[in-house]
Design a protein around this motif. Structure first.
Motif: not given
Length: 765
Positions: A28-37
């Motif tokens: 998974l690619r995470l940024q903050g609380s979101c899943v970018l991919w």
């Protein structure tokens, strides 16, 4: 060339994502609380994150561990590893977090399931008990169905907790059995399988409680290459309903016989010579014969013609020899129906031994014959069911054996001293040894003696031997075992302790995988990421230099074009004047494009300023943005208001440029005949400020929501809405340079709302 460069960047990034998508482990690619991919393996293992937060995919404890690790990565750590629990798995999983180079985090998860879990789940699903006992008879493992069928917990089986005082096992005859008489002990002593043994389990409850009947099959597991039994695997099924049915049939038969004896027996007496004499009420009532008709040998006429000769001969032999009389024949009932009868007679003798008379009975066999036929039918059905369950048990046992021996992972067991007690074929193949060579060998000395760099690996530092000492399961994601040919085999392994009946560590089971392919894939991924970062840096430098160096010849071209226009305006024909005007306009457009490209290239070069971010009040930044778009406000009759009391962390000049572009975008793309209105609001969410810039303009169709952020992308004719298609691309790049995000929502014909997320600044933080 900028478009071609962008295409090269996309192709490179696409190759990385294709490689990640092909991995079998969740990524998974995470940024903050979101899943970018996330790759397909992550969707299958964890599900889709939805619109909330990636933390909802995990338990609270696991989510907290991963969030802390992600913060360490964003704070500068090259990689952080954590052992975490994943939903639906008993074995621990290894989580590896690395930076993605764009303010986010790559999360890689590696989890495995113990083969014993799979076998136990399969047997539990079929309602079959499984019991594994060591060579000393102590219980090593029992599945949930086995504990339920035996009415004992695993702790009670191993002796950790005492069982009910009167818990015992009985044979089919009800005899209480000692442990030495059980089929598991016979399998241990003889090395031969004990199949379909019927046993009853009596729980230590109220006296007289009915046993639970089990069909037990005990299968010995010898040490490979020897006849010595190392374990016994016992599989058992609950056949209490079948046993109850068998008992009920036996009771039913006895009831039928008692009923026949009580209601259908015909009692008769004869003279010493064997002739019926005097009244025979039972015979008369059944056959309808009168005394005259049955007297002497007249009774024979009531028998079926085919049975008369045999019955008369049997009676004559009994009378002549004084022996008991017993025979079967068909006797005609008064209604003319022939009924099967069992005739029995005995001589009543005087004290002198002389026969005084004969006393006999005729027993109606109709019910008995019917019961026997029914019993044969039920027995046949029961035998079919028993054979079917036996086949199922045999197939299940074969499947369980195949499951353990044909597993792709290497599996071997160790005793308390670290000697190998068993190994599956996969372990032998991966390490280049035969199973026989592995059995009995000191595991560390044989395959784990050196580290990957060739340095000696002391046994006291080995995680496997640490588990043998303290009984704690361990997982190693990267280690090496040594092949028989002398080369290292990169492996990941899980070591699980085993315990004896007293709860002491008796050994361990190690399951390992060859991770050579995974290491090569990771190396290729890291190389691709490095190449991508280098390519992006080179492209950024090229765009900056190219746009900067193009200004000088363009300035010269523009100056001469303006001189020609001023000096020769009106002296040439109309077509020449038009050409000069086109030339000046083209130079101005080119100058605007280069300025925009130069501005785009500056963003990201040390934040565009070369200075550290500072607190920036949003209220002040919007006042400057309002001043920058004052002319556009007056020209369109538009209105701008805001409510943004927060302070963010960033570069003032870039943030003013970002807000100016967003506000100007809302004023420029207004609907014909409708004065533009732009409203800016801000709210705190966690450690971020969410800024929303909403307008009432022409809106953007859903298929263009991402395209508008690419450089040189225009959705409307230049004559209707001027611009070079760089504004929103610069806005997104400024947002990302601040560790933020820029997205939009829009409805065509109603307006657009841009959502900007920036780091919140707090005094003293």
């Amino acid at each position: 060339m900028p478009c071609a460069d962008e295409l090269a960047t996309r192709v490179s990034a696409g190759g990385v994502l294709a490689l990640l998508a092909a991995l079998p482990d969740p990524v998974l690619r995470l940024q903050g609380s979101c899943v970018l991919w996330l790759n397909p393996a992550a969707r299958e293992r964890l599900g889709h994150p939805g619109m909330d937060s990636w933390q909802a995919l995990f338990s609270p404890e696991t989510a907290k561990l991963l969030a802390e690790a992600a913060a360490q990565v964003i704070g500068g750590a090259a990689a952080v590893r954590r052992s975490v629990a994943l939903p639906g798995s008993l074995a621990p999983a290894l989580a590896t977090l690395t930076p993605d180079g764009e303010g986010g985090v790559w999360l890689h998860l590696r989890d495995t399931r113990h083969p014993l879990e799979v076998a136990e789940e399969l047997l539990d699903g079929l309602g079959l008990g499984l019991l594994v006992q060591g060579a000393d008879g102590r219980v090593l493992q029992a599945n949930a169905a086995g504990q339920r069928l035996l009415d004992l917990s695993l702790a009670q089986m191993t002796g950790e907790v005492p069982a009910q005082a009167d818990w015992h096992v009985v044979s089919v005859t009800g005899e209480r059995l000692a442990p030495e008489a059980l089929p598991t002990r016979a399998a241990l002593q003889t090395g031969e399988a004990q199949r379909d043994v019927l046993l009853g389990v009596v729980p230590g409850g109220p006296a007289g409680e009915e046993p639970r009947w089990l069909s037990v099959t005990a299968l010995p597991r010898p040490i490979p290459g020897t006849r010595q039994v190392k374990q016994v695997v016992t599989v058992f099924a609950d056949i209490t309903p079948e046993q109850r049915l068998r008992r009920e049939l036996e009771r039913s038969e006895r009831r039928y016989r008692s009923l026949v004896e009580a209601t259908t027996q015909i009692v008769w007496t004869t003279t010493p010579a064997g002739e019926l004499l005097g009244p025979q009420p039972g015979w008369t009532a059944f056959t309808g014969q009168t005394p005259q008709e049955y007297s002497g040998a007249g009774w024979v006429t009531a028998l079926h013609p085919d049975d008369r000769a045999g019955a008369r001969a049997a009676w004559q032999r009994a009378v002549e020899g004084g022996t008991p009389y017993e025979t079967e024949y068909r006797l005609r009932r008064a209604d003319g129906v022939y009924v099967p009868m069992l005739a029995r007679g005995v001589a009543v003798r005087e004290e002198s031994g002389q026969v005084r008379e004969w006393v006999g009975i005729n027993q109606d066999l109709s019910a008995v014959k019917a019961a026997e036929a029914r019993l044969r039918e039920l027995n046949a059905r029961l035998e079919e069911r028993v054979e079917e369950r036996t086949r199922e048990l045999a197939e299940l046992t074969r499947f369980s054996t195949l499951l353990l021996t044909s597993a792709g992972e290497g599996i071997f067991g160790l005793d308390r001293q670290g000697r190998t007690t068993f190994a599956n074929p996969a372990a032998a193949q991966l390490l280049g040894y035969s199973v026989e060579r592995l059995i009995g060998a000191h595991q560390h000395s044989l395959i784990h003696h050196h580290r990957a760099d060739g340095t000696s690996f002391p046994v006291e530092e080995c995680p496997i031997y640490q588990t043998l000492r303290d009984g704690q399961p361990r997982r190693s994601e990267e280690d090496v075992f040594w092949h028989a040919a002398g080369h290292p085999v990169p492996v990941a392994y899980v070591v699980t302790p085993t315990h004896d009946a007293a709860g002491e560590v008796s050994g361990a089971v190690v399951m390992f995988q060859d991770i050579g392919e995974r290491q090569r894939a990771r190396a290729e991924l890291e190389a691709a990421v490095r190449d991508l970062k280098r390519s992006n840096a080179e492209l950024e430098q090229f765009a900056y230099v190219a746009s900067h160096d193009l200004q000088e010849p363009l300035r010269t071209l523009g100056s001469y074009a303006e001189l020609l226009a001023r000096r020769y305006q009106g002296q040439l024909d109309d077509r020449a004047d038009q050409y000069l005007r086109f030339m000046v306009e083209a130079v101005e457009r080119m100058r605007g494009l280069i300025q925009d490209l130069l501005g785009f290239a500056r963003v990201g070069r040390a934040g565009g300023t070369g200075t550290a971010p500072i607190p920036v009040p949003l209220d002040g930044a919007l006042r400057q943005a309002q001043s920058n778009v004052r002319a556009l406000l007056e020209a369109t009759g538009g209105d701008l208001d805001w409510e943004t009391p927060q302070t963010v962390l960033g570069h003032p000049g870039l943030l003013v440029q970002l807000l100016t572009n967003l506000v100007g975008n809302g004023l420029k793309f207004h609907r014909p005949g409708v004065a533009p209105q732009v409203r800016v609001t801000a709210a705190e969410e966690g450690g971020e400020v969410v800024i929303r810039v909403a307008d009432n303009g022409i809106g953007i169709a859903p298929e263009y929501h991402e395209r508008v952020f690419a450089i040189f992308q225009r959705l409307n004719p230049r004559e209707t809405y001027p611009g070079n298609g760089m504004g929103l691309a610069i806005c997104r790049k400024i947002a990302e340079a601040h560790g933020g995000r820029l997205t939009l929502t829009s409805t065509p014909g109603e307006g657009t709302t841009f959502e900007l997320r920036l780091p919140l600044w707090r005094e003293g933080a």
